[in-house]
Design an enzyme around this catalytic site. Sequence first.
Site, short mmCIF file in Angstrom:
data_model
loop_
_atom_site.label_atom_id
_atom_site.label_comp_id
_atom_site.label_asym_id
_atom_site.label_seq_id
_atom_site.Cartn_x
_atom_site.Cartn_y
_atom_site.Cartn_z
N HIS A 131 -0.12 0.41 5.06
CA HIS A 131 -0.15 0.31 3.60
C HIS A 131 1.01 1.11 2.98
O HIS A 131 1.67 1.89 3.66
CB HIS A 131 -1.48 0.83 3.04
CG HIS A 131 -2.62 -0.11 3.22
ND1 HIS A 131 -3.38 -0.14 4.37
CD2 HIS A 131 -3.10 -1.09 2.42
CE1 HIS A 131 -4.31 -1.07 4.25
NE2 HIS A 131 -4.16 -1.67 3.08
N LYS A 135 -1.09 4.96 -1.05
CA LYS A 135 -2.51 4.82 -0.74
C LYS A 135 -3.11 6.18 -0.38
O LYS A 135 -2.56 6.91 0.44
CB LYS A 135 -2.73 3.82 0.39
CG LYS A 135 -4.20 3.52 0.66
CD LYS A 135 -4.38 2.32 1.57
CE LYS A 135 -5.85 2.04 1.85
NZ LYS A 135 -6.62 1.77 0.62
#
Length: 242
Positions: A131, A135
């Site tokens: 990600h 995040k």
Amino acid sequence: MIKIGIYGAKGRMGKQIEECLKSETQAQISILYDKGGNLEELFEKSDVIIDFSSPSGTHELLNYARTMPKPLVIGTTGLDEKILHLMQSASEVMPIFYATNMSLGVAVLNYLASKASQMLKNFDIEILEMHHRHKKDAPSGTAMTLAQSVAKARNLELEKVRVSGRDGIIGERSKDEIAVMSLRGGDIVGRHTVGFYEDGEFLELNHTATSRATFAKGAIKIAIWLSKQEAKMYSINDFLGI
């Protein structure tokens, strides 16, 4: 037109849902809510509420929802057992949909990974999620959902077999070990790989999201569907009928 309230409207997903709703023909925005807003107004003006906030935000939402039940679509990740229990309890008086990922492709990945785990019983399982650098939680909620599914398919308790990292001289890999690894960097929307590895061959199941619109559109479709359901807990499998 179904009126959808967005809870956590200033977040990345909240903004993406707002953008996608502008072109939606079956639903429209009722209220854009963020921390410090008017919860009573959110519930009064909404037919269904989509939550992409934070664990503390979801906790507050569920507590208030008991006083004014409305269908809730919850996509917040990083929820602890206390919040999940509260969610289950609240679903006795309102329909609640909960998923760590609103992508239909990820739902199919989860289904296929579970089946592969059953069929490839002697294969080692490793899960990798990637990600963007912003995040906050790791592993991702989706990776943990995938891990739960493959462990359950083999009648294993995930908390007893999960490995979250390897370093130093740790010995050989155990037979039932399920590793869940995380990478963070750049602007990666989301990529999940469930790998099954055996001597001489391996199988990898991949899903890559290239836009948050994928999750936003999925959440909107689910919200429209949920607005017509009775009080209980729902998952992506209920929505897909699998």
